[in-house]
Scaffold this active site. Structure first.
Site, mmCIF file in Angstrom:
data_model
loop_
_atom_site.group_PDB
_atom_site.id
_atom_site.type_symbol
_atom_site.label_atom_id
_atom_site.label_comp_id
_atom_site.label_asym_id
_atom_site.label_seq_id
_atom_site.Cartn_x
_atom_site.Cartn_y
_atom_site.Cartn_z
ATOM 1 N N ASP A 129 -3.936 30.914 8.250
ATOM 2 C CA ASP A 129 -4.551 29.604 8.496
ATOM 3 C C ASP A 129 -3.707 28.673 9.359
ATOM 4 O OD1 ASP A 129 -6.546 30.547 6.883
ATOM 5 O OD2 ASP A 129 -6.564 28.857 5.499
ATOM 6 N N CYS A 185 -10.185 35.278 6.870
ATOM 7 C CA CYS A 185 -9.090 36.184 6.517
ATOM 8 C C CYS A 185 -9.420 37.674 6.589
ATOM 9 C CB CYS A 185 -8.601 35.857 5.107
ATOM 10 S SG CYS A 185 -8.088 34.150 4.875
ATOM 11 N N HIS A 195 -5.830 41.368 0.836
ATOM 12 C CA HIS A 195 -7.176 40.826 1.029
ATOM 13 C C HIS A 195 -8.127 41.790 1.732
ATOM 14 C CE1 HIS A 195 -9.647 36.875 1.624
ATOM 15 N NE2 HIS A 195 -10.111 37.667 0.664
ATOM 16 N N ASP A 232 -3.980 34.433 11.459
ATOM 17 C CA ASP A 232 -5.175 35.237 11.190
ATOM 18 C C ASP A 232 -6.468 34.525 11.555
ATOM 19 O OD1 ASP A 232 -5.153 33.369 9.112
ATOM 20 O OD2 ASP A 232 -5.862 34.780 7.614
ATOM 21 N N LYS A 250 -11.299 26.665 11.256
ATOM 22 C CA LYS A 250 -11.404 27.912 10.505
ATOM 23 C C LYS A 250 -12.847 28.099 10.010
ATOM 24 C CE LYS A 250 -10.029 30.034 6.127
ATOM 25 N NZ LYS A 250 -9.159 29.971 4.934
#
Length: 593
Positions: free
Chosen positions: A80, A117, A173, A322, A340
């Site tokens: 982020d 993500c 993740h 990312d 984001k």
């Protein structure tokens, strides 16, 4: 040099310092860091500066270095980090290590990732677009029986085939519902980190919903209860990296994937980093800045460990975020549009650079098109590995582009096609000239042109002064919401990187060409994998830990017989005489206790 190529190094006089107007400010920053003992774990700022100056003077000797023809590959993924949130992009946040490593390497200024993500991580580790792995929609949730498809050969698996030791530290993740989904089953020799997308930086606990809470820190395939000491994750992960480097023979090639949790929410940072940012009034921005300073320090310590243990001269260090920053959680993408989770530039254009003594041209800026899928073939090629001919990758080998300043083999990027994202009310096949349903969320870039359809996400430009405690009402006058009735946008990103001028009405021919390209991509898409939550995922049923929970039934259920077949079977059973000495059997079933 061809337009859009990598810009050569500035004169030596400029490389040694910033413009005169910035020198005084830079001096104050360094003085502040010295005063506050900025670097930790036994390494002072003066020592790091001395090492950097020594390297510039040509002192590259390392004790006990044993070279291998295959380079050590170090991939550092921040979480982020906003496009503006690095010193060399004009941020007020101090990132001296990232600034220096980027300045001595190659800055990637036309570099793209995914807006959230899981997609970025999946594309890095497979070299494939989301439409080719079934991860087109959202992220992998903790309670979903879902993970990176097992039939995809991962980057660490290909590097292991090439003789590499492979280690992962940080955030996974990519799913964990089955043991086969765990990092150690996907090519990593060791794993130390978290399985979920976020969690407390100190306790390593994560609640997905009320009553769905658990511990999320793993050592390989088991919960790392021994490390439940309340250490801040950025520092804890760095210590693990130092341990790996101290114990590994630099004569054997190493792949080290460091996926830091920072600077993802929750916004938590050790107090001493907050002291540097008292002037930032907004608490979210202040905490975010402190977290990023800690991350910058961590990268410094990783680099120093590479030098100390004999890896640095034969290492390639890649740094990437990312996705874009989240303004409501302290991040900044200014002057890019969006944030984001969106397909505007602020969500997908990332901070990225490569630092390595092995680069042929250092101190350069590369403006060629590079995407996160490109790391897979690039790193496998550098590792002298092999990609099977029947594997269709979406990434390209861009090493010559980065190292030598050649043109990129990439001319387009499919950002995504998400068929189940809420559709734009005003989208239609008619708006897409009968080629594409513009209600569907999608985004594609071909050379200079970028097309968006459907609902690309929050579209505001959020300037630095937006970070005020007074909230959104004080945002800059350039705040713009999505135009009513629109479902198609076209931009010349090279001429207009801030996406201010929509050209879809002026160039309908270009719109049609890009819609056809979307349609071509869509014909290769696999079905979306986004299953409903599974109640068996609750950590309460797994010793208080987030971890694999799904088990295949030991016996497959037989197909249900028809009513006529059941009556026929019952009739035969009644007619069959029972043995005199037979004993009724107990029904087999699950044991109770």
């Amino acid at each position: 040099m061809a337009p859009g190529g990598c810009v050569g190094p500035p004169p030596a006089r400029l490389r040694l310092g910033r413009a005169p107007a910035m020198r005084a400010l830079a001096g104050l920053w360094v003085l502040g860091l010295l005063t506050c003992c900025y670097l930790s774990w036994g390494h002072g700022w003066a020592d790091e500066q001395e090492g950097a100056l020594g390297a510039q003077a040509g002192d590259t000797s390392q004790p006990g270095t044993t070279h291998t023809s295959q380079p050590h590959l170090i991939f550092i993924l921040a979480d982020d980090q906003g496009f503006r949130d690095v010193g060399y992009h004009g941020s007020e946040i101090r990132t001296p290590t990232l600034d220096r490593l980027a300045a001595e390497g190659v800055k990637l200024e036309n570099y793209y990732v995914q807006p959230i993500c899981t997609p970025s991580r999946s594309q890095f580790i497979t070299g494939k677009y989301q439409i080719h792995t079934g991860l087109q929609h959202s992220i992998i949730r903790p309670t979903q029986p879902n993970c990176l498809p097992l039939d995809n050969a991962t980057l660490p698996q290909k590097l292991k085939e090439a003789g590499y030791a492979t280690h992962m530290v940080g955030k996974w993740h990519l799913g964990f519902y089955r043991p086969e989904c765990m990092p150690t089953r996907r090519g990593f020799d060791t794993f130390f980190g978290s399985l979920l997308g976020s969690g407390d930086y100190y306790t390593h606990y994560k609640c997905d919903s009320p009553g769905m809470c658990g511990y999320d820190l793993y050592e390989n395939d088991h919960a790392a209860w021994d490390h439940d000491s309340g250490m801040y994750s950025t520092q804890m992960y760095t210590q693990r990296v130092q341990k790996i480097l101290a114990s590994h023979n630099p004569g054997k090639p190493l792949f080290l994937y460091i996926a830091y949790q920072a600077v993802h929410s929750p916004l938590q940072a050790p107090g001493r980093y907050l002291e540097h940012y008292r002037s930032i009034t907004n608490i979210n921005r202040r905490r975010y800045a402190a977290m990023l300073s800690c991350l910058d320090e961590a990268v410094s310590n990783v680099t120093l460990a590479l030098k100390t243990h004999g890896f640095y001269n034969n290492s390639i260090i890649i740094y990437s975020s990312d996705n874009g920053g989240q303004p409501t959680a302290g991040g900044s993408n200014w002057p890019l549009r969006g944030s984001k989770g969106t397909y505007w530039e602020g969500g997908i254009r990332a901070v990225g650079f490569v630092h390595s003594p092995l680069l042929k041209h250092r101190g350069t800026v590369c403006r060629e098109l590079v995407h996160i899928t490109d790391w897979y073939p690039t790193l496998v090629s550098l590792a002298e590995g092999r990609i099977d001919e029947d594997v269709q990758l979406d990434g390209y080998d861009v090493w010559e582009t980065i190292s030598e300043g050649l043109r990129s083999p990439r001319v387009d990027i499919l950002y995504n096609i998400d068929p189940i994202y809420p559709r734009a009310r005003n989208g239609s096949w008619a708006a897409g000239y009968g080629i594409w349903n513009t209600a569907v969320q999608s985004a594609v870039r071909v050379q200079h042109w970028k097309l968006l359809t459907g609902n690309p996400g929050y579209s505001d430009w959020v300037p630095p002064q937006a970070f005020s405690n007074l909230g959104p009402s004080r945002w800059h006058s350039e705040r713009v919401s999505l135009s009513t009735g629109k479902s198609v946008w076209l931009f010349n990103i090279t001429a207009d990187p801030y996406e201010r001028v929509d050209l879809s009405g002026r160039y309908p021919g270009v719109v049609r060409q890009l819609l056809r390209r979307l349609s071509q991509f869509n014909r290769t898409a696999v079905p979306v994998r986004y299953p409903p939550r599974d109640p068996r995922s609750n950590p309460r049923l797994n010793g208080g830990v987030w971890g694999p929970w799904y088990k295949e039934d030991s016996k497959k259920k037989k197909p249900r017989k028809s009513k006529a077949e059941r009556k026929q079977k019952e009739s035969k059973r009644k007619k069959k005489p029972q043995d005199a000495g037979s004993v009724p059997r107990c029904h087999s079933g699950a044991r109770r206790g």
